[in-house]
Design a protein around this motif. Sequence first.
Motif, mmCIF file in Angstrom:
data_model
loop_
_atom_site.group_PDB
_atom_site.id
_atom_site.type_symbol
_atom_site.label_atom_id
_atom_site.label_comp_id
_atom_site.label_asym_id
_atom_site.label_seq_id
_atom_site.Cartn_x
_atom_site.Cartn_y
_atom_site.Cartn_z
ATOM 1 N N HIS A 147 0.830 -1.219 0.000
ATOM 2 C CA HIS A 147 0.000 0.000 0.000
ATOM 3 C C HIS A 147 0.859 1.261 0.000
ATOM 4 O O HIS A 147 1.937 1.278 0.582
ATOM 5 C CB HIS A 147 -0.915 0.019 1.223
ATOM 6 N N CYS A 155 -7.326 -2.553 3.570
ATOM 7 C CA CYS A 155 -7.726 -1.295 2.928
ATOM 8 C C CYS A 155 -6.884 -0.182 3.516
ATOM 9 O O CYS A 155 -6.317 -0.315 4.595
ATOM 10 C CB CYS A 155 -9.216 -1.027 3.104
ATOM 11 N N SER A 168 -7.247 2.343 -1.963
ATOM 12 C CA SER A 168 -7.421 1.011 -2.553
ATOM 13 C C SER A 168 -7.756 -0.039 -1.506
ATOM 14 O O SER A 168 -7.509 0.137 -0.307
ATOM 15 C CB SER A 168 -6.145 0.596 -3.303
ATOM 16 N N VAL A 169 -8.360 -1.129 -1.997
ATOM 17 C CA VAL A 169 -8.557 -2.345 -1.208
ATOM 18 C C VAL A 169 -7.692 -3.398 -1.894
ATOM 19 O O VAL A 169 -7.639 -3.441 -3.125
ATOM 20 C CB VAL A 169 -10.034 -2.765 -1.234
ATOM 21 N N VAL A 226 -10.044 4.386 2.450
ATOM 22 C CA VAL A 226 -10.992 3.314 2.779
ATOM 23 C C VAL A 226 -10.739 2.869 4.212
ATOM 24 O O VAL A 226 -9.637 2.442 4.557
ATOM 25 C CB VAL A 226 -10.826 2.120 1.812
ATOM 26 N N VAL A 257 -13.111 -2.903 5.941
ATOM 27 C CA VAL A 257 -13.457 -4.010 5.044
ATOM 28 C C VAL A 257 -14.138 -5.109 5.863
ATOM 29 O O VAL A 257 -13.785 -5.322 7.019
ATOM 30 C CB VAL A 257 -12.235 -4.625 4.308
ATOM 31 N N SER A 272 -16.534 -2.860 1.379
ATOM 32 C CA SER A 272 -15.566 -1.862 1.846
ATOM 33 C C SER A 272 -16.295 -0.540 2.053
ATOM 34 O O SER A 272 -17.210 -0.209 1.295
ATOM 35 C CB SER A 272 -14.433 -1.688 0.832
#
Length: 476
Positions: free
Chosen positions: A82, A102, A107-108, A136, A139, A151
Amino acid sequence: MMSWRPQYRSSKFRNVYGKVANREHCFDGIPITKNVHDNHFCAVNARFLAIVTESAGGGSFLVIPLEQTGRIEPNYPKVCGHQGNVLDIKWNPFIDNIIASCSEDTSVRIWEIPEGGLKRNMTEALLELHGHSRRVGLVEWHPTTNNILFSAGYDYKVLIWNLDVGEPVKMIDCHSDVILCMSFNTDGSLLTTTCKDKKLRVIEPRSGRVLQEASCKNHRVNRVVFLGNMKRLLTTGVSRWNTRQIALWDQEDLSMPLIEEEIDGLSGLLFPFYDADTHMLYLAGKGDGNIRYYEISTEKPFLSYLMEFRSPAPQKGLGVMPKHGLDVSACEVFRFYKLVTLKGLIEPISMIVPRRSDSYQEDIYPMTPGTEPALTPDEWLGGINRDPVLMSLKEGYKKSSKMVFKAPIKEKKSVVVNGIDLLENVPPRTENELLRMFFRQQDEIRRLKEELAQKDIRIRQLQLELKNLRNSPKNC
């Protein structure tokens, strides 16, 4: 006549006690994240413990095989793909080496942890899911369907991802602020959320329809949990006097809570955990060391206080072991993994029913949701609901699921700039030319990626808004 006697309820859980693992069975030397986001930063299953760590540049988390207790080396490999802080991690309930994360990078990601854990840093996710336009925060995996992931982002949207195709297939767009918590009922046909807009909602996830909504004026809701099949919700929050409190709700009528109960005057968030098998509710305060526990029943008084586990070490968050990972020979009914930030320590706490007998205790281990999904994504998206596939903890509960995750094949895209495909290799003639071309391409790729990501997000949002318009009943 003898009303002065205290009223004892006969309960097999009245004497449940918390037992902290010995130091050598803890996980030590872990740079637990200092992020103040109100999540657990920890996820556990029968094989692995995952913890979000403090890291410079980007976000990362550790994945440690459960048997590898003791001190963790400072250079222990991480999952570190990430670009921003990791805010939440959750293990797939049906495939025990698949974990979702997340992040603040919007992004996930879905990761596949190799057998026996990581040998080197992992930067490549199985799937990168882009659809949110802000960071985010949460999740959640669907409880009965394989490969359906929810999410929730700071764009106030909940996206439902079908991982068989690697795309968002629905968008729930009824929140007017940041979503704080999501919880499912037993078969995953209903979703309940708490939100910064002070509302508690019960949502039909496939249509995005809000079935019930409560404006919590006197009880500012923070966390919510579905109480199994009781058609009840339990929320933790703050009263108008700023004391911590819990409230019990009827899921079909949120006009008033059934009961509200003051807990104490401390300020940390109360995390609720519910065990449908024993009907026990655990309340753990963030920033203190207490875990109170209660028994829940359908009749008044609904909530019976049992006891409190106390510890001087404050908890930042808690991971919970799934049922099939518990030690039934020790009459263990629940297990927490407590994050003690100051010590860089993860401490297992077992909740134990004191029994003399060594034989399997049928009455405290009913059949429980196991590691087989009840539905495929297409079945669930098509409107089918099914209860979880149950398993007995008596025989062969250490069997791992036979499910494997197959990542959808994304077609290879070509990026053509000035007639040159940047993804194909055009051999340059000199080293200087190679370097110049390399840097030019890097800049070009970065610019195009950003442009594409923004366009993708916009397209997805428009597609989902269209879908929502089509799905919404005409009268609203």
